[in-house]
Design an enzyme around this catalytic site. Sequence first.
Site, mmCIF file in Angstrom:
data_model
loop_
_atom_site.group_PDB
_atom_site.id
_atom_site.type_symbol
_atom_site.label_atom_id
_atom_site.label_comp_id
_atom_site.label_asym_id
_atom_site.label_seq_id
_atom_site.Cartn_x
_atom_site.Cartn_y
_atom_site.Cartn_z
ATOM 1 N N GLU A 1 -4.010 16.840 -12.334
ATOM 2 C CA GLU A 1 -4.379 17.192 -13.698
ATOM 3 C C GLU A 1 -5.881 17.373 -13.871
ATOM 4 O OE1 GLU A 1 -1.997 15.245 -16.730
ATOM 5 O OE2 GLU A 1 -3.538 15.675 -18.223
ATOM 6 N N ASN B 1 0.989 18.543 -21.573
ATOM 7 C CA ASN B 1 0.788 17.585 -22.667
ATOM 8 C C ASN B 1 1.039 18.175 -24.050
ATOM 9 O OD1 ASN B 1 0.081 15.545 -20.888
ATOM 10 N ND2 ASN B 1 -2.042 16.241 -20.789
ATOM 11 N N HIS C 1 2.507 10.834 -28.638
ATOM 12 C CA HIS C 1 2.191 9.458 -28.214
ATOM 13 C C HIS C 1 1.770 8.596 -29.396
ATOM 14 C CE1 HIS C 1 1.426 10.356 -23.654
ATOM 15 N NE2 HIS C 1 2.693 10.195 -23.943
ATOM 16 N N GLU D 1 11.226 17.792 -23.912
ATOM 17 C CA GLU D 1 10.492 18.382 -22.786
ATOM 18 C C GLU D 1 10.963 19.819 -22.533
ATOM 19 O OE1 GLU D 1 8.032 16.586 -21.904
ATOM 20 O OE2 GLU D 1 8.579 14.458 -22.031
ATOM 21 N N LYS E 1 3.650 11.458 -11.245
ATOM 22 C CA LYS E 1 2.958 10.542 -12.163
ATOM 23 C C LYS E 1 3.828 9.312 -12.303
ATOM 24 C CE LYS E 1 0.087 13.203 -15.318
ATOM 25 N NZ LYS E 1 -0.141 13.507 -16.742
ATOM 26 N N ARG F 1 0.807 -1.243 0.000
ATOM 27 C CA ARG F 1 0.000 0.000 0.000
ATOM 28 C C ARG F 1 0.829 1.277 0.000
ATOM 29 N NH1 ARG F 1 -2.673 -3.390 3.207
ATOM 30 N NH2 ARG F 1 -4.534 -4.275 2.244
ATOM 31 N N ARG G 1 -2.555 21.413 -15.201
ATOM 32 C CA ARG G 1 -1.421 20.514 -15.466
ATOM 33 C C ARG G 1 -1.439 19.952 -16.888
ATOM 34 N NH1 ARG G 1 1.240 15.850 -11.508
ATOM 35 N NH2 ARG G 1 2.716 15.094 -13.066
ATOM 36 N N HIS H 1 10.531 8.595 -26.489
ATOM 37 C CA HIS H 1 9.500 9.521 -26.038
ATOM 38 C C HIS H 1 9.834 10.991 -26.358
ATOM 39 C CE1 HIS H 1 6.303 11.186 -23.606
ATOM 40 N NE2 HIS H 1 7.184 11.956 -22.999
ATOM 41 N N LYS I 1 7.844 23.152 -13.770
ATOM 42 C CA LYS I 1 7.076 21.938 -13.462
ATOM 43 C C LYS I 1 6.587 21.974 -12.015
ATOM 44 C CE LYS I 1 6.080 17.267 -14.151
ATOM 45 N NZ LYS I 1 6.362 16.017 -14.848
ATOM 46 N N HIS J 1 2.349 16.042 -26.869
ATOM 47 C CA HIS J 1 2.232 14.652 -26.427
ATOM 48 C C HIS J 1 1.088 13.899 -27.086
ATOM 49 C CE1 HIS J 1 5.213 15.808 -23.512
ATOM 50 N NE2 HIS J 1 5.224 14.617 -22.959
HETATM 51 N N1 LIG Z 1 6.132 10.642 -15.102
HETATM 52 C C1 LIG Z 1 6.199 11.679 -15.902
HETATM 53 O O1 LIG Z 1 5.734 12.766 -15.571
HETATM 54 C C2 LIG Z 1 6.890 11.545 -17.232
HETATM 55 C C3 LIG Z 1 7.208 12.684 -17.985
HETATM 56 C C4 LIG Z 1 7.899 12.521 -19.186
HETATM 57 C C5 LIG Z 1 8.285 11.253 -19.589
HETATM 58 N N2 LIG Z 1 7.949 10.165 -18.837
HETATM 59 C C6 LIG Z 1 8.359 8.799 -19.240
HETATM 60 O O2 LIG Z 1 9.780 8.745 -19.222
HETATM 61 C C7 LIG Z 1 10.199 7.720 -20.108
HETATM 62 C C8 LIG Z 1 11.381 8.206 -20.911
HETATM 63 O O3 LIG Z 1 12.421 8.505 -20.033
HETATM 64 P P1 LIG Z 1 13.926 8.628 -20.533
HETATM 65 O O4 LIG Z 1 13.965 9.404 -21.780
HETATM 66 O O5 LIG Z 1 14.715 9.086 -19.377
HETATM 67 O O6 LIG Z 1 14.269 7.123 -20.969
HETATM 68 P P2 LIG Z 1 15.010 5.890 -20.265
HETATM 69 O O7 LIG Z 1 14.694 5.803 -18.831
HETATM 70 O O8 LIG Z 1 14.714 4.700 -21.107
HETATM 71 O O9 LIG Z 1 16.538 6.251 -20.421
HETATM 72 C C9 LIG Z 1 17.069 6.350 -21.718
HETATM 73 C C10 LIG Z 1 18.321 5.480 -21.897
HETATM 74 O O10 LIG Z 1 19.424 6.115 -21.271
HETATM 75 C C11 LIG Z 1 20.109 5.212 -20.415
HETATM 76 N N3 LIG Z 1 20.665 6.028 -19.338
HETATM 77 C C12 LIG Z 1 19.991 6.592 -18.313
HETATM 78 N N4 LIG Z 1 20.808 7.379 -17.597
HETATM 79 C C13 LIG Z 1 22.023 7.303 -18.174
HETATM 80 C C14 LIG Z 1 23.279 7.904 -17.891
HETATM 81 N N5 LIG Z 1 23.417 8.779 -16.899
HETATM 82 N N6 LIG Z 1 24.330 7.593 -18.675
HETATM 83 C C15 LIG Z 1 24.179 6.728 -19.731
HETATM 84 N N7 LIG Z 1 23.005 6.149 -20.065
HETATM 85 C C16 LIG Z 1 21.947 6.432 -19.294
HETATM 86 C C17 LIG Z 1 19.063 4.218 -20.009
HETATM 87 O O11 LIG Z 1 19.650 2.993 -19.649
HETATM 88 C C18 LIG Z 1 18.228 4.092 -21.275
HETATM 89 O O12 LIG Z 1 18.843 3.177 -22.150
HETATM 90 C C19 LIG Z 1 8.999 7.344 -20.952
HETATM 91 O O13 LIG Z 1 8.516 6.098 -20.515
HETATM 92 C C20 LIG Z 1 7.987 8.435 -20.645
HETATM 93 O O14 LIG Z 1 6.674 7.996 -20.739
HETATM 94 C C21 LIG Z 1 7.277 10.289 -17.674
HETATM 95 ZN ZN LIG Z 2 6.778 13.700 -21.872
#
Ligand SMILES: NC(=O)c1ccc[n+]([C@@H]2O[C@H](COP(=O)([O-])OP(=O)(O)OC[C@H]3O[C@@H](n4cnc5c(N)ncnc54)[C@H](O)[C@@H]3O)[C@@H](O)[C@H]2O)c1
Ligand SMILES: [Zn+2]
Length: 374
Positions: free
Chosen positions: A245, A253, A260, A193, A151, A129, A249, A273, A235, A256
Site C-alpha cells: 500500500e 479503502n 471505520h 466489499e 494484510k 518468526r 492499493r 465491517h 484484488k 472505509h
Molecule cells: N485483511 C483484509 O484485507 C481485510 C479486508 C476486509 C475485511 N477485513 C476484516 O474482516 C473482518 C470481517 O470479516 P467477516 O465479515 O468475514 O466477519 P467474521 O469473520 O466475524 O464472520 C462473520 C460471522 O459469520 C460466521 N460464519 C463464518 N463463516 C460462516 C459460514 N460458512 N456459515 C455460517 N456462519 C459463518 C462467523 O462465525 C461470524 O459470526 C473484519 O475484522 C475486517 O476488519 C480484513
Molecule cells: Zn473492508
Amino acid sequence: MSRSEHTARHTIRVGLGKRSYDIVAGRTMRPALVQVLETKRVGEKIVLITDAIVGALYLRDTERVLRRAGYAVTSLVIPQGESQKNLSRVGSLYTSMLKAGVDRKSTILALGGGVIGDLAGFVAATYQRGITLIQMPTTLLAQVDSSVGGKVGVNHPLGKNMIGAFYQPLFVWADADFLDTLPFREVVCGMGEIVKYGIIKDASLFKYLESHLEQILQLSRAPTDYVRLRCLEIKAEIVSKDERESGLRSVLNLGHTIGHSLEAAGSYRVLKHGEAVLLGTVAESYLAKELGLLPEEDFQRIVRLINRIPIRVNIRQFHLPRILGSLKLDKKSTDKKNRFVLPVRIGEVKTVEGISERLISSSLKFLSSARSRT
Ligand SMILES: NC(=O)c1ccc[n+]([C@@H]2O[C@H](COP(=O)([O-])OP(=O)(O)OC[C@H]3O[C@@H](n4cnc5c(N)ncnc54)[C@H](O)[C@@H]3O)[C@@H](O)[C@H]2O)c1
Ligand SMILES: [Zn+2]
C-alpha cells in the site's frame, strides 16, 4: 447449470515474485484439498484455527479429511466475533500452540471469516518468526476480499487493525459450499466489499450488480460465482502491483474511512465491517459529489444500489461528534489532513486530502436521511 460448472475450479494468481500464490475458487472443492496440500508440500503438522460457529459446522469434516490423508491436526477453536481480534487472543493462541508442540514446519489453516483470517494470519506471521499460512475463507466478505492480499492483524483499544503485518498465504482456498450456511446479515456484509470493487475498478461489474442484486443477496449460484471471481481478480491485480500500500492499493479503502469511524462509533458491536463499508461508501460518494468530482448521475446510481441492500441498523443512534472524533484517529489520516478515496465516476477513484469537517458532517446527515427513506 450443469454439475461440472458447479464443481469447476478457477485459479487466480497473485503475482508477487517469490511470494506469489494461487487463489483457488469454486464449489465442492473439499475432495481436492488433500491433493493441493501434497502438491504444495505442506508439512504433516497442521494447526486449524477457527471460531465456534464455523467450527460447529465444518471442523469435524475438515479434520477428518486431513487426518485420513495422514496430517496431524491440532484444532484451536475460539469464540466468534470482531472482539476476538485482539492481542490477548493472539497470546492465548501462542500458548496453546507452544503447549501442543507446534514447530516452524507446521502450517496454520485459517478456517473462517475475515476475523479468523486476520487473527490466525497474524499468529502465523509472528509465531516463531513466521510459519506457513493457508487461508480457507468461509464468509462472502472473506471470499471476495479479506483472505487475499496478506494484510493480517488485530485491533487495539485505540483503533481498528492498528497492530499487524503483511504476510502472504501459501494459497487461498475459496469454496463456495461454505456459503450455504451463511446468515443473511453476513451476505449483506460481503456486498460492502463487492460494491466497492465495482466502484473502484469495474463499471460493468457495477452494472451487473444493478441488474442481479437480489439474486446475489440470495446467493444464486451463477451470479454469485461471477462476482466472487471478478472481485478476486481485481484484488489480485491491485495487490500484485502494490503489496504494501505505497499507492495504488489504497483504492481498496473506498468507503472505509467513514466506514471505520461508524464501526468505532458503535464500539464495533452495532455495525459489522461490511455494513459500515456500505454506509461509508454512500457518505464518501456524497463528499465526491459535493466536491464536484463525481457526476450527479453516478452518485444517484451508487445511492440507489446501496439503498436496495437491507441493513437492519438504525444509524441515527450514533452521535455525530463521536463519529467525527473517531475519524481523527483513523490511521489513514495524517497529522494535519484527513485523506479519503473518492469516486470520480463508477469504475474510477482518486485520493483527496483535507476535506472540511463541515462537509463530512453534512455527508453523515445525508447518510442518515438516505437510509431512513428506505
Ligand atoms: N485483511 C483484509 O484485507 C481485510 C479486508 C476486509 C475485511 N477485513 C476484516 O474482516 C473482518 C470481517 O470479516 P467477516 O465479515 O468475514 O466477519 P467474521 O469473520 O466475524 O464472520 C462473520 C460471522 O459469520 C460466521 N460464519 C463464518 N463463516 C460462516 C459460514 N460458512 N456459515 C455460517 N456462519 C459463518 C462467523 O462465525 C461470524 O459470526 C473484519 O475484522 C475486517 O476488519 C480484513
Ligand atoms: Zn473492508
